[in-house]
Design a protein around this motif. Sequence first.
Motif, PDB file in Angstrom:
ATOM      1  N   SER A  32       0.864  -1.177   0.000  1.00 11.94           N
ATOM      2  CA  SER A  32       0.000   0.000   0.000  1.00 11.94           C
ATOM      3  C   SER A  32       0.901   1.227   0.000  1.00 11.94           C
ATOM      4  N   LEU A  33       0.790   2.061  -1.053  1.00 10.75           N
ATOM      5  CA  LEU A  33       1.697   3.188  -1.232  1.00 10.75           C
ATOM      6  C   LEU A  33       0.958   4.514  -1.160  1.00 10.75           C
ATOM      7  N   THR A  34       1.693   5.556  -0.818  1.00 11.54           N
ATOM      8  CA  THR A  34       1.178   6.917  -0.954  1.00 11.54           C
ATOM      9  C   THR A  34       1.474   7.400  -2.370  1.00 11.54           C
ATOM     10  N   VAL A  35       0.897   8.537  -2.743  1.00 10.56           N
ATOM     11  CA  VAL A  35       1.164   9.106  -4.065  1.00 10.56           C
ATOM     12  C   VAL A  35       2.647   9.406  -4.214  1.00 10.56           C
ATOM     13  N   ASP A  36       3.251  10.011  -3.180  1.00  7.88           N
ATOM     14  CA  ASP A  36       4.682  10.342  -3.250  1.00  7.88           C
ATOM     15  C   ASP A  36       5.538   9.099  -3.427  1.00  7.88           C
ATOM     16  N   GLN A  37       5.179   8.026  -2.746  1.00  7.32           N
ATOM     17  CA  GLN A  37       5.940   6.783  -2.884  1.00  7.32           C
ATOM     18  C   GLN A  37       5.750   6.178  -4.266  1.00  7.32           C
ATOM     19  N   ALA A  38       4.533   6.239  -4.788  1.00 11.22           N
ATOM     20  CA  ALA A  38       4.240   5.636  -6.093  1.00 11.22           C
ATOM     21  C   ALA A  38       5.022   6.301  -7.213  1.00 11.22           C
ATOM     22  N   VAL A  39       5.122   7.642  -7.183  1.00  3.72           N
ATOM     23  CA  VAL A  39       5.839   8.335  -8.267  1.00  3.72           C
ATOM     24  C   VAL A  39       7.341   8.153  -8.143  1.00  3.72           C
ATOM     25  N   GLY A  40       7.793   7.499  -7.074  1.00  2.00           N
ATOM     26  CA  GLY A  40       9.202   7.121  -7.004  1.00  2.00           C
ATOM     27  C   GLY A  40       9.536   5.976  -7.934  1.00  2.00           C
ATOM     28  N   TYR A  41       8.514   5.266  -8.434  1.00  2.00           N
ATOM     29  CA  TYR A  41       8.712   4.219  -9.428  1.00  2.00           C
ATOM     30  C   TYR A  41       8.647   4.854 -10.810  1.00  2.00           C
ATOM     31  N   SER A  42       9.663   4.609 -11.616  1.00  2.00           N
ATOM     32  CA  SER A  42       9.792   5.347 -12.876  1.00  2.00           C
ATOM     33  C   SER A  42       8.660   5.068 -13.852  1.00  2.00           C
ATOM     34  N   ALA A  43       8.077   3.860 -13.827  1.00  2.00           N
ATOM     35  CA  ALA A  43       6.957   3.570 -14.723  1.00  2.00           C
ATOM     36  C   ALA A  43       5.755   4.437 -14.380  1.00  2.00           C
ATOM     37  N   VAL A  44       5.477   4.601 -13.091  1.00  2.00           N
ATOM     38  CA  VAL A  44       4.366   5.453 -12.653  1.00  2.00           C
ATOM     39  C   VAL A  44       4.655   6.904 -13.006  1.00  2.00           C
ATOM     40  N   GLN A  45       5.889   7.336 -12.780  1.00  5.13           N
ATOM     41  CA  GLN A  45       6.255   8.719 -13.098  1.00  5.13           C
ATOM     42  C   GLN A  45       6.052   9.009 -14.581  1.00  5.13           C
ATOM     43  N   LEU A  46       6.451   8.073 -15.434  1.00  4.94           N
ATOM     44  CA  LEU A  46       6.269   8.271 -16.871  1.00  4.94           C
ATOM     45  C   LEU A  46       4.788   8.346 -17.228  1.00  4.94           C
ATOM     46  N   PHE A  47       3.985   7.440 -16.665  1.00  6.29           N
ATOM     47  CA  PHE A  47       2.558   7.451 -16.969  1.00  6.29           C
ATOM     48  C   PHE A  47       1.933   8.782 -16.563  1.00  6.29           C
TER      49      PHE A  47
END
Length: 458
Positions: free
Chosen positions: A271-286
């Motif tokens: 279970s992640l927060t938004v800040d933690q999720a955008v630390g993954y490059s695939a999520v950041q790109l999306f």
Amino acid sequence: MGSLSNINSDGVLLFGSYTFHVRQRLILDGDRPLNLGGRALDILQLLVERAGEVVSKDELIARVWPGTVVEAINLRVHIAALRRALGEGRAELRYITHVPRQGYRFIAPVKGLATLGEPVLKPLQNLPGRLTTLVGRDSYVASLVRHMLGKRLITLVGPGGVGKSTVALRTAELLMQHYQDGVWHVDAGATEDPVEAFEQMPLRLEHAQCHALLVLDNAEHRLQRCCELVEHVLRVAPRVSILITSREPLQVAGETVLAVPTLTVPPSENSLTVDQAVGYSAVQLFVMRARARQQDWVLREQDLDAVGELCRRLDGLPLAIELAACHIDTLGLIGLLAQPEHGLQGLAQGRRTAVERHQSLKATLDWSYQHLSPMEKLVLQRLSVFRQPFTLAALTRVAVCSSVLPTLLATTVERLVLKSFLTMEQGDRAPRYCLFNTSRAYARAMREAPDEPRPGPA
């Protein structure tokens, strides 16, 4: 102290015992390269270019994480890493100071070679322009730049859509100032004869001191001619380096093979927060591409499971993620997830100016599939039944048939690994193989296609 950013954006900055080659994103301590990640380099470059000035936290975050919401602690972590890398604390060295409630200041004296009378020359090159920001590749590109400075021949391998060409072109951009005779690009997928295309360039190999970088793109499509070109250049031009992108190695003498990894994706169980999720490059790109498509789109807490699942289903492949994000305004997240695997694999709506094979993921897979032998196609179709990593023994049980004999199966699997259709994990016992979700859906569709060759009964 005046700003150095204008005169040294293509040059060299000097401070302490360090030499900062800005264009190459390379920092040398004497002759030793400093191992810094891409974001740390971005921070350092802005601070050094504005040496003596206070640079606000907001400005640093906007420079390093454009279009992304991040906590200030991320900036503090990278600043601390920079200080350690620069040796602060040893012999009372100080480079970066914190100004409470304002930001950070680079306090060491900085000189630029352009101010010392050395002109910054416009490099020779024919690189195609990049239209989008490179996401999640800073550390890999920085490592590749260092590799290129010590090796003459590097081949980047990986599946279609993983971003081999994008990584190679960004690396070449950063190395332009290093090669006095320029950086030259040949797309083997867009020419009938890469040797002829190379010969038309204003590069004269007969000059013994010719110092240049050749980027040979999509080499798998003209593999034999590319091998001939590479061997010729290596033989007659000792100061010319070659960076290749290909689904498979060229297997020529002196070749270093590096795999281009997929983007990082969040695990399914956490279970992640938004800040933690955008630390993954695939999520950041999306997120970045979705915002480019629909400016008011925001990643919310309730969207995290759907975005994570989508990135995993698309294997962290940049091309697949970008194409999916292009449909955010018409399908939405729920609509994208409702697409069957073959539907996601067929999504199209990329840049109209992109080469045809990059306008849909299916086109990219078609481009690669058509270069397989009939035997490789049959085995690929057979192994599409596996959703989890599998062993050769398990594959034998489902793949062996009248058209696929046991003696040929291992060799064929090896070739599929070599051509980046399969990944191999070396376990405690037998190796395990894995097929990307997107490739598996494509292979299954090919197995069902009426005009495709059929494997015999297992």
